[in-house]
Design a protein around this motif. Structure first.
Motif, PDB file in Angstrom:
ATOM      1  N   VAL A  41    -109.872 -79.936 -72.530  1.00  0.00           N
ATOM      2  CA  VAL A  41    -109.366 -78.674 -73.082  1.00  0.00           C
ATOM      3  C   VAL A  41    -108.942 -78.866 -74.538  1.00  0.00           C
ATOM      4  N   MET A  42    -108.041 -79.793 -74.766  1.00  0.00           N
ATOM      5  CA  MET A  42    -107.591 -80.103 -76.130  1.00  0.00           C
ATOM      6  C   MET A  42    -108.414 -81.297 -76.613  1.00  0.00           C
ATOM      7  N   GLU A  43    -109.586 -81.029 -77.130  1.00  0.00           N
ATOM      8  CA  GLU A  43    -110.566 -82.073 -77.415  1.00  0.00           C
ATOM      9  C   GLU A  43    -110.152 -83.051 -78.511  1.00  0.00           C
ATOM     10  N   ASN A  44    -109.052 -82.769 -79.199  1.00  0.00           N
ATOM     11  CA  ASN A  44    -108.546 -83.729 -80.191  1.00  0.00           C
ATOM     12  C   ASN A  44    -107.374 -84.528 -79.626  1.00  0.00           C
ATOM     13  N   SER A  45    -107.180 -84.433 -78.309  1.00  0.00           N
ATOM     14  CA  SER A  45    -106.078 -85.121 -77.646  1.00  0.00           C
ATOM     15  C   SER A  45    -106.622 -86.270 -76.792  1.00  0.00           C
ATOM     16  N   GLY A  60    -116.427 -80.136 -57.629  1.00  0.00           N
ATOM     17  CA  GLY A  60    -116.581 -81.431 -56.955  1.00  0.00           C
ATOM     18  C   GLY A  60    -116.617 -82.637 -57.870  1.00  0.00           C
ATOM     19  N   GLN A  61    -116.475 -82.435 -59.170  1.00  0.00           N
ATOM     20  CA  GLN A  61    -116.492 -83.554 -60.118  1.00  0.00           C
ATOM     21  C   GLN A  61    -115.101 -83.768 -60.695  1.00  0.00           C
ATOM     22  N   PRO A  62    -114.682 -85.041 -60.802  1.00  0.00           N
ATOM     23  CA  PRO A  62    -113.378 -85.314 -61.403  1.00  0.00           C
ATOM     24  C   PRO A  62    -113.413 -85.085 -62.915  1.00  0.00           C
ATOM     25  N   VAL A  63    -112.431 -84.362 -63.394  1.00  0.00           N
ATOM     26  CA  VAL A  63    -112.277 -84.058 -64.815  1.00  0.00           C
ATOM     27  C   VAL A  63    -110.835 -84.393 -65.169  1.00  0.00           C
ATOM     28  N   CYS A  67    -102.556 -82.945 -69.959  1.00  0.00           N
ATOM     29  CA  CYS A  67    -101.265 -82.494 -69.465  1.00  0.00           C
ATOM     30  C   CYS A  67    -101.453 -81.305 -68.524  1.00  0.00           C
ATOM     31  N   GLU A  68    -100.420 -80.969 -67.795  1.00  0.00           N
ATOM     32  CA  GLU A  68    -100.467 -79.862 -66.839  1.00  0.00           C
ATOM     33  C   GLU A  68    -100.828 -78.540 -67.513  1.00  0.00           C
ATOM     34  N   GLY A  69    -100.434 -78.367 -68.759  1.00  0.00           N
ATOM     35  CA  GLY A  69    -100.709 -77.136 -69.480  1.00  0.00           C
ATOM     36  C   GLY A  69    -102.189 -76.842 -69.660  1.00  0.00           C
ATOM     37  N   CYS A  70    -103.041 -77.844 -69.507  1.00  0.00           N
ATOM     38  CA  CYS A  70    -104.488 -77.661 -69.684  1.00  0.00           C
ATOM     39  C   CYS A  70    -105.207 -77.323 -68.376  1.00  0.00           C
ATOM     40  N   ARG A  71    -104.513 -77.400 -67.238  1.00  0.00           N
ATOM     41  CA  ARG A  71    -105.159 -77.225 -65.934  1.00  0.00           C
ATOM     42  C   ARG A  71    -105.882 -75.872 -65.811  1.00  0.00           C
ATOM     43  N   GLU A  72    -105.189 -74.780 -66.108  1.00  0.00           N
ATOM     44  CA  GLU A  72    -105.773 -73.447 -65.926  1.00  0.00           C
ATOM     45  C   GLU A  72    -107.045 -73.283 -66.761  1.00  0.00           C
ATOM     46  N   GLU A  73    -106.992 -73.718 -68.011  1.00  0.00           N
ATOM     47  CA  GLU A  73    -108.154 -73.600 -68.900  1.00  0.00           C
ATOM     48  C   GLU A  73    -109.327 -74.443 -68.388  1.00  0.00           C
ATOM     49  N   ALA A  74    -109.040 -75.641 -67.890  1.00  0.00           N
ATOM     50  CA  ALA A  74    -110.099 -76.518 -67.380  1.00  0.00           C
ATOM     51  C   ALA A  74    -110.789 -75.919 -66.154  1.00  0.00           C
ATOM     52  N   LYS A  76    -110.904 -72.591 -65.415  1.00  0.00           N
ATOM     53  CA  LYS A  76    -111.303 -71.196 -65.632  1.00  0.00           C
ATOM     54  C   LYS A  76    -112.819 -71.004 -65.623  1.00  0.00           C
ATOM     55  N   ASP A  77    -113.554 -71.873 -66.312  1.00  0.00           N
ATOM     56  CA  ASP A  77    -115.008 -71.747 -66.428  1.00  0.00           C
ATOM     57  C   ASP A  77    -115.641 -73.111 -66.117  1.00  0.00           C
ATOM     58  N   PRO A  78    -115.914 -73.365 -64.823  1.00  0.00           N
ATOM     59  CA  PRO A  78    -116.421 -74.690 -64.428  1.00  0.00           C
ATOM     60  C   PRO A  78    -117.661 -75.147 -65.189  1.00  0.00           C
ATOM     61  N   LYS A  79    -118.619 -74.259 -65.413  1.00  0.00           N
ATOM     62  CA  LYS A  79    -119.850 -74.672 -66.119  1.00  0.00           C
ATOM     63  C   LYS A  79    -119.535 -75.125 -67.539  1.00  0.00           C
ATOM     64  N   GLU A  80    -118.675 -74.384 -68.224  1.00  0.00           N
ATOM     65  CA  GLU A  80    -118.302 -74.757 -69.584  1.00  0.00           C
ATOM     66  C   GLU A  80    -117.543 -76.087 -69.589  1.00  0.00           C
ATOM     67  N   THR A  81    -116.629 -76.241 -68.639  1.00  0.00           N
ATOM     68  CA  THR A  81    -115.852 -77.485 -68.557  1.00  0.00           C
ATOM     69  C   THR A  81    -116.764 -78.678 -68.324  1.00  0.00           C
ATOM     70  N   LEU A  82    -117.705 -78.556 -67.398  1.00  0.00           N
ATOM     71  CA  LEU A  82    -118.606 -79.677 -67.099  1.00  0.00           C
ATOM     72  C   LEU A  82    -119.539 -79.962 -68.277  1.00  0.00           C
TER      73      LEU A  82
END
Length: 94
Positions: A41-45, A60-63, A67-74, A76-82
């Motif tokens: 989520v925070m790609e500079n972190s 089904g994939q570990p990501v 921090c906990e604050g990034c969970r919802e964003e991660a 939200k859109d599984p295809k984008e996250t993967l």
């Protein structure tokens, strides 16, 4: 420990802190974190810069997130996250 003039941690201190945070994970998770390197989520972190990275399952994939604050964003859109994970892993190999 040495500090730079602005009072923030030196690069060596940051790397030690990240290593210590990652050391709290299982060997398998630590290998995944090292392959991913940065928060999805925070790609500079860097993973481990905010304590032990957190694992979330996305289709089904570990990501890993920083921090906990990034969970919802991660989640939200599984295809984008993967897609971001694939890019982060490719970038980490460079």
């Amino acid at each position: 420990a040495e500090r730079d003039p602005k009072g923030s941690a030196t690069k060596a201190e940051e790397l030690r802190d990240i290593s210590a945070a990652r050391a709290k994970l299982s060997d398998a998770d630590r290998k995944l974190v090292e392959a991913q390197s940065m928060c999805v989520v925070m790609e500079n972190s860097p993973l481990g810069s905010m304590g032990a990275p957190l694992k979330v399952m996305v289709d089904g994939q570990p990501v890993f997130i920083c921090c906990e604050g990034c969970r919802e964003e991660a989640l939200k859109d599984p295809k984008e996250t993967l897609a971001k994970i694939a890019k982060l892993k490719a970038d980490a190999k460079k």
